[in-house]
Design a protein around this motif. Structure first.
Motif, PDB file in Angstrom:
ATOM      1  N   MET A  89      65.450  -5.743   7.743  1.00 55.00           N
ATOM      2  CA  MET A  89      64.497  -6.107   8.785  1.00 55.00           C
ATOM      3  C   MET A  89      63.063  -5.924   8.322  1.00 55.00           C
ATOM      4  SD  MET A  89      66.417  -4.422  12.081  1.00 55.00           S
ATOM      5  CE  MET A  89      64.967  -4.642  13.129  1.00 55.00           C
ATOM      6  N   LEU A  90      62.814  -4.856   7.565  1.00 50.00           N
ATOM      7  CA  LEU A  90      61.461  -4.617   7.073  1.00 50.00           C
ATOM      8  C   LEU A  90      61.047  -5.668   6.045  1.00 50.00           C
ATOM      9  CD1 LEU A  90      61.528  -0.719   6.708  1.00 50.00           C
ATOM     10  CD2 LEU A  90      60.453  -2.083   8.507  1.00 50.00           C
ATOM     11  N   MET A  91      62.009  -6.181   5.279  1.00 52.78           N
ATOM     12  CA  MET A  91      61.685  -7.214   4.301  1.00 52.78           C
ATOM     13  C   MET A  91      61.171  -8.479   4.979  1.00 52.78           C
ATOM     14  SD  MET A  91      64.884  -6.839   1.642  1.00 52.78           S
ATOM     15  CE  MET A  91      64.475  -8.414   0.879  1.00 52.78           C
ATOM     16  N   TRP A  92      61.754  -8.808   6.146  1.00 55.55           N
ATOM     17  CA  TRP A  92      61.344 -10.013   6.863  1.00 55.55           C
ATOM     18  C   TRP A  92      60.407  -9.714   8.036  1.00 55.55           C
ATOM     19  CZ3 TRP A  92      66.842 -10.332   5.514  1.00 55.55           C
ATOM     20  CH2 TRP A  92      67.075 -11.240   4.472  1.00 55.55           C
ATOM     21  N   ASP A  93      59.926  -8.460   8.106  1.00 58.53           N
ATOM     22  CA  ASP A  93      58.970  -8.062   9.145  1.00 58.53           C
ATOM     23  C   ASP A  93      59.508  -8.389  10.544  1.00 58.53           C
ATOM     24  OD1 ASP A  93      56.688  -6.934  10.120  1.00 58.53           O
ATOM     25  OD2 ASP A  93      55.509  -8.782  10.019  1.00 58.53           O
ATOM     26  N   MET A  94      60.715  -7.917  10.821  1.00 56.78           N
ATOM     27  CA  MET A  94      61.368  -8.177  12.101  1.00 56.78           C
ATOM     28  C   MET A  94      61.251  -6.957  13.002  1.00 56.78           C
ATOM     29  SD  MET A  94      64.814 -10.034  10.609  1.00 56.78           S
ATOM     30  CE  MET A  94      65.423 -10.489  12.225  1.00 56.78           C
ATOM     31  N   GLN A  95      61.183  -7.196  14.304  1.00 53.93           N
ATOM     32  CA  GLN A  95      61.116  -6.143  15.298  1.00 53.93           C
ATOM     33  C   GLN A  95      62.537  -5.748  15.737  1.00 53.93           C
ATOM     34  OE1 GLN A  95      58.211  -4.654  16.150  1.00 53.93           O
ATOM     35  NE2 GLN A  95      57.296  -5.993  14.594  1.00 53.93           N
ATOM     36  N   PRO A  96      62.697  -4.558  16.310  1.00 56.20           N
ATOM     37  CA  PRO A  96      64.036  -4.132  16.755  1.00 56.20           C
ATOM     38  C   PRO A  96      64.648  -5.095  17.778  1.00 56.20           C
ATOM     39  CG  PRO A  96      62.497  -2.291  16.768  1.00 56.20           C
ATOM     40  CD  PRO A  96      61.680  -3.514  16.528  1.00 56.20           C
ATOM     41  N   PHE A  97      65.926  -5.367  17.641  1.00 58.94           N
ATOM     42  CA  PHE A  97      66.637  -6.216  18.597  1.00 58.94           C
ATOM     43  C   PHE A  97      68.121  -5.859  18.539  1.00 58.94           C
ATOM     44  CE2 PHE A  97      66.608  -8.238  14.584  1.00 58.94           C
ATOM     45  CZ  PHE A  97      67.715  -9.067  14.476  1.00 58.94           C
TER      46      PHE A  97
END
Length: 351
Positions: A193-201
């Protein structure tokens, strides 16, 4: 010449303790343990139980050795150890369920199940677990949709097709994955998730839960497939049925009960996981029905948050126990459904 038949009872069988003797010895051991615990001012009932179990084993061996002989006494000691181990396993379980029910029923009602926390503070009375139930059902459901097919197909490959280095490598990695902590699976998905700059879901939590349940499904399904007699496979292949169809029509229906039970055990394994959800889903006091966008609640995380903010008492403390009771009921219902499906899909044998 007449034959005389000796009708006297055989003397090969030695003396035997009466059938009620174990109950009498257990009652006497319990009475002595209560006396010792009272005299020694032992506050813990666990200590009383351990003393009673030790006295029961020793008394059984001494009495059986004097009446039946040492050989039979050793057999009785083995039986006693099995019963003591059984009680040591059952007593904590019964105690856990009793305490959970006793404390969880205080606020567990229709309102609690059909309302979310919303703007209700942790110290205030009210609120519920509706958002947490929705989140848990969606996250566990998605994890099952991902993990169950992959786990079952992997087990089919290992049992029916797997040979050589690839099969050994898959078996090795499945064994490794069986023992990984849940926090490691959460960190793995979090790094992606951090690699693609994603928020928690919510779906991120489902991916971590799927990683945890796959090795359980692989191992349980593999054992169930191995129990299918090879004669059934050979008979189907002898009739000219292709191997893939033999697996689909013969092997899987024969073992479907055990496979379903294994999947339900894997679901029960992940239903109470908190660490991956805490890292990837974050929790949400409001209702979020979309697991692919935004933070979501879940029952294990709700229990953790409420208990952490309760300081051992108050409304949050009661909500934590009520949510725990709901989670236990959820797992129990899953197991009952699995047993029903296994009985329904079990192969019918002729009379």
């Amino acid at each position: 010449m007449s034959t005389v038949i000796d009708k006297r009872p055989s003397t090969l069988r030695g003396a035997r303790l009466p059938k009620w003797s174990p109950y009498a010895i257990a009652a006497g051991s319990a009475a002595v343990a209560i006396g010792v615990g009272t005299a020694a001012d032992l506050a813990s009932r666990v200590q009383w139980g351990l003393i009673a179990g030790l006295l029961f084993i020793i008394s059984t061996y001494v009495i059986a050795a004097r009446v039946e002989g040492r050989r039979q006494a050793k057999d009785r000691i083995a039986t006693c150890l099995v019963w003591v181990a059984f009680l040591l396993a059952v007593v904590p379980l019964v105690s856990l369920i009793w305490v959970t029910v006793e404390r969880g029923v205080k606020v567990l009602d229709v309102y609690f199940l059909t309302h979310s926390m919303g703007v209700v503070a942790d110290t205030e009375v009210g609120g519920g677990i509706y958002a947490a139930i929705i989140g848990s059902l969606e996250q566990v459901g998605l994890a099952t949709l991902i993990g169950a097919p992959i786990g079952v197909l992997t087990a089919i490959y290992l049992v029916e097709y797997g040979r050589g280095n690839l099969s050994r490598a898959i078996t090795f990695f499945v064994d490794v994955m069986t023992g990984i902590p849940s926090i490691v699976a959460g960190l793995f998905i979090l790094s992606l998730m951090l690699m693609w700059d994603m928020q928690p879901f919510g779906f991120a939590g489902s991916l971590a839960l799927a990683i945890l349940m796959m090795p359980v499904i692989v191992r349980s399904t593999e054992e169930m497939l191995k129990l299918v007699p090879n004669e059934l496979r050979e008979a189907s292949l002898a009739l000219g049925v292709p191997k893939w169809r033999t697996i689909l029509k013969v092997v899987l229906p024969t073992s479907i009960g055990g496979i379903t039970t294994g999947i339900m055990l894997a679901v029960a394994r992940i239903a109470g996981e908190t660490a991956p959800v805490l890292l990837l889903v974050f929790g949400n006091p409001f209702i979020n029905n979309n697991p692919f966008e935004g933070a979501q609640a879940s029952l294990p995380l709700y229990i953790y948050q409420q208990y952490a903010n309760s300081a051992g008492s108050g409304a949050a403390y009661d909500r934590a126990w009520a949510a725990s009771l709901t989670l236990i009921a959820f797992v129990m219902i899953l197991n009952l459904v699995a047993r029903g499906i296994a009985r329904w899909k079990a192969p019918k044998t002729g009379r």
